[in-house]
Design an enzyme around this catalytic site. Sequence first.
Site, PDB file in Angstrom:
ATOM      1  N   ALA A 183      -5.386  -7.244  -3.808  1.00  0.00           N
ATOM      2  CA  ALA A 183      -5.565  -6.879  -2.399  1.00  0.00           C
ATOM      3  C   ALA A 183      -6.948  -6.302  -2.159  1.00  0.00           C
ATOM      4  O   ALA A 183      -7.546  -5.673  -3.040  1.00  0.00           O
ATOM      5  CB  ALA A 183      -4.502  -5.863  -1.978  1.00  0.00           C
ATOM      6  N   CYS A 184      -7.451  -6.524  -0.936  1.00  0.00           N
ATOM      7  CA  CYS A 184      -8.675  -5.875  -0.455  1.00  0.00           C
ATOM      8  C   CYS A 184      -8.379  -5.360   0.954  1.00  0.00           C
ATOM      9  O   CYS A 184      -7.222  -5.289   1.364  1.00  0.00           O
ATOM     10  CB  CYS A 184      -9.860  -6.837  -0.478  1.00  0.00           C
ATOM     11  SG  CYS A 184      -9.698  -8.244   0.626  1.00  0.00           S
ATOM     12  N   GLN A 185      -9.401  -5.027   1.715  1.00  0.00           N
ATOM     13  CA  GLN A 185      -9.159  -4.444   3.035  1.00  0.00           C
ATOM     14  C   GLN A 185      -8.710  -5.485   4.054  1.00  0.00           C
ATOM     15  O   GLN A 185      -7.784  -5.255   4.819  1.00  0.00           O
ATOM     16  CB  GLN A 185     -10.417  -3.730   3.536  1.00  0.00           C
ATOM     17  CG  GLN A 185     -10.205  -2.886   4.787  1.00  0.00           C
ATOM     18  CD  GLN A 185      -9.322  -1.680   4.554  1.00  0.00           C
ATOM     19  OE1 GLN A 185      -9.148  -1.218   3.422  1.00  0.00           O
ATOM     20  NE2 GLN A 185      -8.729  -1.147   5.613  1.00  0.00           N
ATOM     21  N   GLY A 187      -8.621  -9.171   3.229  1.00  0.00           N
ATOM     22  CA  GLY A 187      -8.035 -10.356   2.611  1.00  0.00           C
ATOM     23  C   GLY A 187      -9.018 -11.400   2.137  1.00  0.00           C
ATOM     24  O   GLY A 187      -8.611 -12.358   1.475  1.00  0.00           O
ATOM     25  N   LEU A 212      -4.997  -5.021   3.100  1.00  0.00           N
ATOM     26  CA  LEU A 212      -4.297  -3.747   3.271  1.00  0.00           C
ATOM     27  C   LEU A 212      -4.384  -3.240   4.701  1.00  0.00           C
ATOM     28  O   LEU A 212      -3.537  -2.456   5.142  1.00  0.00           O
ATOM     29  CB  LEU A 212      -4.884  -2.707   2.307  1.00  0.00           C
ATOM     30  CG  LEU A 212      -4.763  -3.051   0.813  1.00  0.00           C
ATOM     31  CD1 LEU A 212      -5.454  -1.980  -0.030  1.00  0.00           C
ATOM     32  CD2 LEU A 212      -3.311  -3.207   0.398  1.00  0.00           C
TER      33      LEU A 212
END
Length: 292
Positions: A183-185, A187, A212
């Site tokens: 996951a990242c901020q 996507g 996220l």
Amino acid sequence: MESLSLPVLNPLVASSSNLFRNQSSRMTSSMVSSLKSPIGGTSLSTVRRFRVGVVRMQAVDEDIDLKQMRDMAAAKKRWDGLLREGKVKLLTPREAGYAISLSNKPLLDVRPSSERNKAWVKGSTWVPIFDNDDNLDAGTLSKKVTSFAMGGWWSGAPTLSFNRLFLSKVEEKFPKDSELIVACQKGLRSLAACELLYNAGYENLFWVQGGLESAQDEDLVTEGVQPLKLAGIGGFSEFLGWTDQQRAQAAKEGWGYRLVYTARLFGVVLAADALFVGAQQLGHYIQELRGH
């Protein structure tokens, strides 16, 4: 599968570079216009050479933009293929929360430190695929100045560089047969991380769709000084509360939340007004000194 094209994976730097080239193109165009009628000792041959140089520079800029567009389109095609073929499984943030709490699957957080330090999923492992570039060499400083001038002051977007130790750090923490939620901020970078990991031999990968930032409060157990949705914002826009994420948060929190940012806005207006009045007074004082 093609190897990952790293320059494409840093859209913040790429967008700043595009803005800088656009400004340079406008500057050179105005210079060409000013040289249409040679003045003084400027010869026609000098003007022609200058125009040829400008045309070549603009052609190079267009080639760079075109290459970036093609690279991004190719990367998106590869990433879509990973998802379509089931090589990377898709999870919503809520499904990721269930997988973490019920199946004890590890979550790999690939965000830069500027986002991770604000909020994170409890128990997650952090290995950034891109991180804040803290080098002080001339090239990095130039990028930082350009990024700040072209909107970084407003958005707070940091200058990032690819973490060349990303794969080795992940391999130290997780064996190749691990079931990894990545996951990242937002996507995008997590998809790039999934491609790198898949090419390195990880075949049980799960990607959090939308990042996220798209998670609701009840989806994931989080820690940190801010809500997870606000970890990706910064700059003057965050200070004033003028981001979409903060507007959504204000709708939940009510008037108390809005009053804080309204007070900040009034403070900025008063400070600007005070600086303007102070500059005027200083100008008058300097004029009086010159008069004496």
